[in-house]
Write a protein that holds these residues in place. Structure first.
Motif, mmCIF file in Angstrom:
data_model
loop_
_atom_site.group_PDB
_atom_site.id
_atom_site.type_symbol
_atom_site.label_atom_id
_atom_site.label_comp_id
_atom_site.label_asym_id
_atom_site.label_seq_id
_atom_site.Cartn_x
_atom_site.Cartn_y
_atom_site.Cartn_z
ATOM 1 N N GLU A 1 0.853 -1.065 0.083
ATOM 2 C CA GLU A 1 0.103 -0.128 0.147
ATOM 3 C C GLU A 1 0.924 1.126 -0.155
ATOM 4 O O GLU A 1 0.626 2.037 -0.747
ATOM 5 C CB GLU A 1 -1.014 0.127 1.391
ATOM 6 N N LYS A 2 1.923 1.394 0.676
ATOM 7 C CA LYS A 2 3.023 2.555 0.755
ATOM 8 C C LYS A 2 3.192 2.633 -0.805
ATOM 9 O O LYS A 2 3.431 3.817 -1.216
ATOM 10 C CB LYS A 2 3.880 2.034 1.751
ATOM 11 N N LYS B 1 0.541 4.239 -2.840
ATOM 12 C CA LYS B 1 0.385 5.743 -2.418
ATOM 13 C C LYS B 1 1.623 6.335 -2.791
ATOM 14 O O LYS B 1 1.444 7.732 -3.307
ATOM 15 C CB LYS B 1 0.133 5.808 -0.885
ATOM 16 N N ASN C 1 -4.720 5.657 -4.897
ATOM 17 C CA ASN C 1 -5.146 5.437 -3.482
ATOM 18 C C ASN C 1 -6.613 4.629 -3.465
ATOM 19 O O ASN C 1 -7.415 4.423 -4.709
ATOM 20 C CB ASN C 1 -5.761 6.875 -2.995
#
Length: 923
Positions: A644-645, A648, A653
């Motif tokens: 997820e990092k 992003k 998102n």
């Protein structure tokens, strides 16, 4: 009075027409279809007409004919599969269905898995027969090199014989065996182990076969087996499809089929080396890394053969008939994504029931299979449809949902919603059994089905479920899928395993091959963070291209903002090379880490060197969050242990609505988007949610009722803020438009007024059903009719009964009035002052009735249908024969002999409070 009623009817009709105009066009494929079992193919034209008319009336769009075993005592009525008489019945079915605007699919075989009388011993499912021998230097081998399994089919032969010395050095000595089985080879020194591999046969026959369809199952890995098999269909069909839309193949359930006679030649051609020296590694139950690599190559070859020699040829044959094909790939020893991608309609399967947290949803663990359907299993089929641009992704739905005769339509709703959320948009019920005319209740039934049949006591209210599914599928078949992420499925991590031989990716084994993986863990986490994901295989990635910044695998398929690759130990160097090519072309790819090693055995040193060099050539920069990024050509490669990092960092998102527990799937039509949103949480949600889109107008659509209306919304920089009101178990569709909308306004509920409790006297009148019609009752307050323990007829009755009462409405000042039922067993049609107000069949048990109420006295009737269970219980307690079929006959959910005599009485009717709640709309 008549004029007033006519005016009301015109107003309501106009409103409903307004609703329908906002929904996508309804056609036969937007409606649910049902698998239609022909028991013994004992069908008549009159019976076909009668059942098709009823299926059409209740909201089905098509049938999928699957002949199976027959009922005892009706053998004279059986029609042999694909005979001229059978084809005549098919033609009649197609013509009748067309007159009703329905479609017809047929299976390419009876029962399952694919096979039949035309399957010769040569084309039958094949397995390895492995035998080992010992031989010392100077000894003469006296035994014949022949299989010990003398019961095997004709045509079994020695495929390979390899001798191993004490150090494990191999010598292939197949050519030293004479045709009569004697070995003419003597080692000069040492002690030797001989491993013989024979091409044997599984001897598996088609399960649940219909007359004329009995025979061996097919060798899915043979270059000729499916071609020979389909010749029988060519003879029956000629050059026509006879109006059949799609030819269907059921799930792969061929047991121990781990070989094909020409496997060695195919293996060498595809993997680049001879497998015969490695028989020892191939046939042992466990081993070292060499064994794991050999078996990886073996499993990849099995996958290649199934794709090329079965699936693709099946598709090509259907296209020659100017028809489509439908295939269930799950259970196959092959890459499921590639197998699904090679057919027109990929079909998944749900089996068992899910423990949803919806208050009031009935679920008795004793009546459920000990499995929990996993939505991500369905995504292998829907992902293939999405990435390859196939309009339909189907699903065999409700298989063994509960124990027989205990399934309500309210239990079906969240299960089918879960399928929709997984990308399925074309459901097939499991299913409907053809029942010949004149058969006593409950008619002919199939042992693994929910029994969507006219004799089901819940049948009168099935249209509620069917209409809901139709509206949902009209949206979910519109436009294109809109999932932003592509996830690489690291199948080589599964394949590189030293145990076993073939590796079938079964629905029931996902705890072994799917759940423990980083791939699955990342899926689940990212989905909870609001990301929409499809899966990709290595083959798909090899075909992928970059358009702008988006990744596309097929010209007709969906576009993806990024690809993410979970931790994987093994990856072909060609796949990693393609990943870098995609990045160079402008793609964004997030790796959890670099692959640790290459897959397979061939050219291992060279491939490892290539992979190491490729990784070393990547120049990355460290980011504050600990991730690393490399700009390669036009694109970005991000290495982040936290996927997820990495996403992003790439500016991608997820949808934040999932933080409230909501689940969704998106479709896009041009610049407009559909959000199908479901509340499977325990609580009602009345809140604004942010959608990752910008638009000029927003429309809310209720798939349960068909209502639509535009709503006010707030614009944010990169999002649209929309209010939703969803009770537990409810769904809504939000359409965002890049143009204005002139339709009516959606009504949000504001304050609820004091409920009108209908706790006055009620009448209960019993209608159609059995085994007996109970006497009518009068009650001071509603209660289940099974509460009248002194009346045995009420304990056994399955059918329809009407609760009715009258009440005074002093003034009609609220904007609407909602009828709420506290407890309902199981569904109800609501009649208010003689007007049909709709069906309550799903949670929450409520219905809008305000337009039918009047000031003064009002009459309300609640027509309740209950389960079949109590009537079946009566029949079994009284030893009444109602199940008498060949083969498996009729079993319970645990595959034991079915007997309902010991069941508890299932509550039936209404219980708790019946309330009418005045509501005002939010202004």
């Amino acid at each position: 009075m008549l004029a007033g009623k006519l005016l009301i009817s015109i107003v309501v009709l106009t409103a409903l027409q307004g609703y329908s105009q906002q929904w996508p066009v309804i056609g036969k494929e937007t409606k649910p279809w049902t698998r239609w079992w022909w028991m013994g193919s004992a069908v008549t034209k009159a019976g076909i007409d009668e059942q098709l008319r009823e299926l059409n009336r209740i909201g089905f769009g098509g049938v999928e004919i699957v002949p199976i075993y027959g009922a005892v005592g009706y053998e004279k009525n059986y029609i042999s599969y694909l005979s001229p008489q059978w084809m005549n019945m098919l033609d009649h079915t197609v013509n009748k269905a067309a007159s009703l605007s329905m479609g017809v699919d047929i299976s390419v075989g009876t029962g399952w898995p694919i096979g039949g009388p035309q399957v010769t011993a040569q084309d039958a499912a094949t397995k390895m027969l492995v035998q080992t021998y010992s031989l010392k230097a100077g000894e003469v081998f006296k035994d014949k090199v022949i299989p010990n399994d003398q019961a095997n089919l004709p045509g079994v032969f020695l495929n390979a014989l390899t001798a191993y010395d004490e150090k494990g050095k191999p010598v292939v000595i197949t050519g030293k065996v004479s045709p009569d089985g004697f070995l003419h080879w003597q080692p000069a020194t040492g002690n030797w182990t001989l491993v013989a591999l024979f091409a044997g046969k599984t001897r598996q026959a088609v399960k649940r076969a219909a007359p004329g369809g009995e025979g061996y199952t097919l060798d899915h890995f043979s270059s000729t087996a499916i071609v020979n098999y389909l010749k029988t269909f060519d003879t029956a069909l000629g050059n026509s499809n006879h109006g059949v839309r799609s030819f269907f193949n059921d799930s792969y359930e061929v047991y121990n089929a781990d070989w094909t006679p020409h496997f060695f030649n195919e293996f060498k051609k595809r993997r680049g080396y001879d497998l015969k020296p490695y028989l020892k590694q191939l046939t042992v139950k466990s081993g070292d890394e060499l064994t794991a690599r050999i078996k990886c190559d073996y499993r990849e070859t099995m996958s290649d053969l199934m794709l090329q020699y079965f699936t693709t040829k099946f598709t090509d044959w259907a296209h020659l008939k100017k028809a489509s094909n439908t295939n269930q790939a799950h259970g196959s020893p092959g890459n499921l994504l590639d197998l699904y991608a090679a057919v027109d309609i990929p079909e998944a399967e749900t089996y068992g029931s899910t423990a949803f947290n919806i208050p009031g949803l009935r679920r008795d663990s004793a009546d459920a299979r000990n499995v929990d359907p996993d939505p991500n299993m369905l995504k292998f089929a829907s992902s293939a449809a999405h990435v390859m641009g196939k309009r339909l992704a189907s699903n065999e739905t409700f298989t063994w949902l509960t124990e027989h005769f205990k399934t309500s339509w309210s239990q079906c709703k969240p299960e089918v919603e879960q399928a929709f959320l997984s990308g399925i948009n074309h459901v097939f019920y499991h299913g409907t059994t053809y029942s010949t005319q004149g058969i006593a209740w409950p008619g002919w039934l199939f042992y693994a089905s929910v029994n969507f049949v006219p004799t089901n006591s819940l049948w009168p209210h099935l249209k509620g479920l069917n209409d809901y599914i139709t509206r949902c599928q009209s949206v979910l078949q519109s436009g294109e899928p809109d999932n932003e992420l592509l996830a690489y499925w690291p199948v080589y991590d599964n394949w590189t395993y030293a145990g076993g031989t073939d590796m079938s990716f079964k629905v029931h084994d996902i705890d072994v091959w799917l759940h423990p993986t980083d791939f699955y863990k990342n899926l689940r986490y990212l989905q909870k963070q609001g990301y929409s994901i499809d899966f990709s295989s290595d083959k798909m990635l090899r075909e992928a291209k970059v358009t702008g910044r988006s990744i596309k695998i097929s010209r007709k398929g969906a576009s993806y903002k990024a690809l993410f690759v979970s931790k994987c130990k093994y990856m072909p160097v060609t796949t990693f090379e393609q990943i870098l090519r995609l990045v160079n072309g402008g793609a964004t790819i997030v790796l959890q880490q670099y692959p640790e090693d290459v897959s397979g055995l061939y050219d291992l040193k060279s491939n490892r060197k290539k992979l190491k060099a490729l990784i070393a050539s990547i120049v990355t920069t460290q980011k504050p969050d600990g991730s690393r990024e490399a700009v390669i050509g036009k694109g970005r490669l991000i290495i982040a242990n936290d996927i997820e990092k990495g996403l992003k960092l790439a500016g991608i998102n997820g949808e934040t609505l999932t933080r409230k527990g909501l689940q969704f799937i998106r479709r896009k039509t041009g610049q407009d988007s559909y959000y199908y949103i479901v509340n499977h949480t325990q609580k009602a949600i009345d809140d604004s949610i942010a959608l990752n889109t910008n638009c000029k107008s927003v429309v809310l659509m209720n798939p349960l009722t068909g209502e639509v209306g535009k709503v006010a919304f707030d614009k944010q920089k990169k999002a649209t803020l929309v209010r939703v009101q969803l009770q537990s178990g409810e769904a809504v569709i939000i359409k965002t438009l890049h143009a204005g909308s002139d339709m009516g306004t959606w009504h949000y509920t504001d304050a609820k007024q004091t409920p009108i409790k209908l706790n006055n006297e009620w009448e209960l009148n019993f209608g159609s059903g059995g085994p007996f019609i109970p006497t009518d009752k009068t009650m001071k307050t509603v209660q289940p009719w099974t509460n009248f323990a002194g009346d045995s007829a009420t304990q056994y009755f399955s059918g329809k009964a009407v609760y009715s009462t009258s009440f005074l409405l002093a003034s009609k000042t609220a904007d609407d009035y909602i009828l709420e039922l506290d407890k309902l067993y199981e569904s109800a049609r609501i009649i208010v002052n003689g007007h049909d107000a709709g069906i309550i069949w799903s949670l929450p048990f409520k219905e809008s009735i305000g337009r039918y109420l009047k000031e003064g006295e009002n009459r309300i009737e609640i027509e309740v249908c209950n389960l079949m269970a109590n009537r079946i219980r009566y029949m079994d307690r009284n030893k009444m024969e109602w199940r008498k079929y060949h083969e498996i006959n009729f079993v319970n959910i645990n595959y034991k002999n079915f007997d309902a005599a010991g069941w508890k009485i299932q509550p039936s009717g209404l219980d708790g409070e019946v309330k009418i709640i005045p509501i005002n709309y939010w202004k």
